[in-house]
Scaffold this motif. Structure first.
Motif, PDB file in Angstrom:
ATOM      1  N   THR A 166       0.945  -1.427   0.264  1.00 62.05           N
ATOM      2  CA  THR A 166      -0.399  -0.201  -0.010  1.00 62.05           C
ATOM      3  C   THR A 166       0.846   1.403  -0.308  1.00 62.05           C
ATOM      4  O   THR A 166       2.386   1.939   0.563  1.00 62.05           O
ATOM      5  CB  THR A 166      -0.465  -0.151   1.601  1.00 62.05           C
ATOM      6  OG1 THR A 166      -1.824  -1.543   1.276  1.00 62.05           O
ATOM      7  CG2 THR A 166      -1.308   0.947   1.705  1.00 62.05           C
ATOM      8  N   GLY A 168      -0.653   4.482   0.149  1.00 60.55           N
ATOM      9  CA  GLY A 168      -1.366   5.749   0.150  1.00 60.55           C
ATOM     10  C   GLY A 168      -1.694   6.418  -0.292  1.00 60.55           C
ATOM     11  O   GLY A 168      -2.635   7.335   0.295  1.00 60.55           O
ATOM     12  N   ALA A 170      -4.428   6.349  -1.880  1.00 63.04           N
ATOM     13  CA  ALA A 170      -5.754   5.830  -2.172  1.00 63.04           C
ATOM     14  C   ALA A 170      -6.424   5.298  -3.461  1.00 63.04           C
ATOM     15  O   ALA A 170      -6.838   3.417  -3.390  1.00 63.04           O
ATOM     16  CB  ALA A 170      -6.916   6.225  -0.924  1.00 63.04           C
ATOM     17  N   ASP A 173      -4.024   2.851  -4.741  1.00 62.96           N
ATOM     18  CA  ASP A 173      -4.213   1.309  -3.880  1.00 62.96           C
ATOM     19  C   ASP A 173      -4.935   0.340  -4.449  1.00 62.96           C
ATOM     20  O   ASP A 173      -4.973  -0.854  -4.466  1.00 62.96           O
ATOM     21  CB  ASP A 173      -4.254   1.563  -2.625  1.00 62.96           C
ATOM     22  CG  ASP A 173      -2.907   2.537  -2.251  1.00 62.96           C
ATOM     23  OD1 ASP A 173      -1.879   2.357  -2.800  1.00 62.96           O
ATOM     24  OD2 ASP A 173      -2.935   2.591  -1.388  1.00 62.96           O
ATOM     25  N   ARG A 174      -6.357   1.344  -4.934  1.00 63.30           N
ATOM     26  CA  ARG A 174      -7.735   0.228  -4.796  1.00 63.30           C
ATOM     27  C   ARG A 174      -7.611  -0.446  -6.466  1.00 63.30           C
ATOM     28  O   ARG A 174      -7.639  -1.769  -6.062  1.00 63.30           O
ATOM     29  CB  ARG A 174      -8.476   1.125  -5.129  1.00 63.30           C
ATOM     30  CG  ARG A 174      -9.147   1.764  -4.272  1.00 63.30           C
ATOM     31  CD  ARG A 174     -10.142   2.849  -3.728  1.00 63.30           C
ATOM     32  NE  ARG A 174     -10.487   3.511  -5.004  1.00 63.30           N
ATOM     33  CZ  ARG A 174      -9.984   4.659  -3.757  1.00 63.30           C
ATOM     34  NH1 ARG A 174      -9.866   4.532  -2.407  1.00 63.30           N
ATOM     35  NH2 ARG A 174     -10.572   5.515  -4.706  1.00 63.30           N
ATOM     36  N   ASP A 230      -4.741  12.047   0.982  1.00 70.62           N
ATOM     37  CA  ASP A 230      -5.906  12.165   1.599  1.00 70.62           C
ATOM     38  C   ASP A 230      -7.178  11.115   0.792  1.00 70.62           C
ATOM     39  O   ASP A 230      -6.826  11.134   0.100  1.00 70.62           O
ATOM     40  CB  ASP A 230      -6.581  13.544   0.802  1.00 70.62           C
ATOM     41  CG  ASP A 230      -8.110  13.892   1.204  1.00 70.62           C
ATOM     42  OD1 ASP A 230      -8.960  12.600   2.213  1.00 70.62           O
ATOM     43  OD2 ASP A 230      -8.802  15.033   1.144  1.00 70.62           O
ATOM     44  N   SER A 231      -7.237  10.152   1.901  1.00 67.40           N
ATOM     45  CA  SER A 231      -8.317   8.474   0.992  1.00 67.40           C
ATOM     46  C   SER A 231      -9.277   8.981   0.262  1.00 67.40           C
ATOM     47  O   SER A 231      -9.620   8.735  -0.243  1.00 67.40           O
ATOM     48  CB  SER A 231      -8.313   7.865   2.478  1.00 67.40           C
ATOM     49  OG  SER A 231      -9.226   8.628   3.591  1.00 67.40           O
ATOM     50  N   GLN A 232      -9.513  10.439   0.472  1.00 65.84           N
ATOM     51  CA  GLN A 232     -10.735  10.444  -0.044  1.00 65.84           C
ATOM     52  C   GLN A 232     -10.610  11.579  -0.963  1.00 65.84           C
ATOM     53  O   GLN A 232     -11.369  11.726  -2.274  1.00 65.84           O
ATOM     54  CB  GLN A 232     -11.725  11.173   0.758  1.00 65.84           C
ATOM     55  CG  GLN A 232     -12.776  10.265   1.587  1.00 65.84           C
ATOM     56  CD  GLN A 232     -13.045   9.153   1.771  1.00 65.84           C
ATOM     57  OE1 GLN A 232     -13.863   8.937   0.366  1.00 65.84           O
ATOM     58  NE2 GLN A 232     -12.636   8.388   2.293  1.00 65.84           N
TER      59      GLN A 232
END
Length: 274
Positions: A166, A168, A170, A173-174, A230-232
């Motif tokens: 991962t 970071g 996001a 990473d998906r 930022d994960s979003q």
């Protein structure tokens, strides 16, 4: 030994650009190759860690071959999620510098011994999907190649497109490598045999230690994925300084050092005065 790594070239058909006609990926690759050709100490081999083409089309691989024609280095590449593995294999097989041996399985896995190193590339593509996966037959094949390398006392450089960890970022990473435990098990079984794990996919230079193996993600020659942790965060890109990596293997000391090489004109070199 000096190993050049480029990644995510995303070559389009001649006359076309990527990302809504905004990125001239062919010109970006040409700049990288011109830099390699102009090096005072030329690399011994070139590794491309996936997404060679932008849409996996035959004309894109023909364009890639044309761009690499001036280069006379042993060339290895693994497919990325934008690639068509069969078309990529055809393009590489038609290039004189390519010296790798393909596995006999259904995936585009390759190995090559050069000097005091063994290079092993894995096909992590999943048809019709952006994420990556390594199949059981590939793990068995890799295990065999590493065992053979141990018998021959050859350190190994392993390369694949999707990073197994991962990062970071996001949204990238998906689309990462799923079910990476099998790869971790094989690497742990051959602890110390793999001296570098080289990846692509993220369009950024990233480094970590993964299950005891120094792991490097190579940046794209064309454009960067924005560094937003930022994960979003949504997927955006940026025109950062195009970069390639040089991995210097010192066989006498059994050490590998990775250098980041910005592509393009810079002032220098000037003598250092004391």
């Amino acid at each position: 030994m000096l190993i050049a790594q480029i990644s995510d070239t995303h070559i389009t058909a001649p006359g076309r650009k990527a990302l809504g006609d905004r990125v001239d990926t062919a010109q970006a690759l040409k700049r990288a190759l011109d830099h390699i050709l102009g090096m005072a100490v030329p690399p011994d081999t070139l590794i491309v860690t996936g997404d060679v083409a932008d849409h996996g089309q035959a004309e894109e691989y023909d364009h890639f071959r044309m761009l690499l024609a001036p280069l006379s280095l042993p060339l290895l590449a693994c497919p990325g999620n934008h690639d068509d593995p069969a078309l990529l294999k055809g393009a590489l097989a038609a290039m004189d510098p390519h010296q790798g041996q393909w596995s006999k399985g259904p995936t585009l896995d390759v190995t090559m011994d050069l000097g005091s190193l063994r290079f092993v590339g894995l096909d992590t593509t999943v048809d019709g999907a952006p994420h990556g996966q390594i199949r059981e037959h590939q793990l068995a094949w890799l295990d065999s190649r590493l065992a053979e390398a141990a018998f021959l006392e050859l350190p190994v450089v392993l390369f694949l497109h999707h990073p197994p960890f991962t990062t970071g970022i996001a949204h990238m990473d998906r689309m990462g490598l799923r079910e990476s435990d099998g790869l971790a098990t094989v690497l742990t079984r051959h602890q110390g045999r793999v001296v570098r794990l080289l990846c692509g996919h993220i369009h950024r230079h990233i480094s970590t230690l993964w299950h005891g193996v120094p792991t490097i993600v190579g940046p794209s020659t064309a454009y960067s994925v924005s560094l937003d942790l930022d994960s979003q965060a949504s997927a955006t890109f940026a025109f950062e300084t195009p970069t390639l990596l040089l991995h210097h293997w010192n066989a006498r000391e059994s050490t590998m050092v990775t250098h980041t090489v910005p592509i393009g004109a810079a002032d220098g070199a000037f003598p250092c005065e004391t």
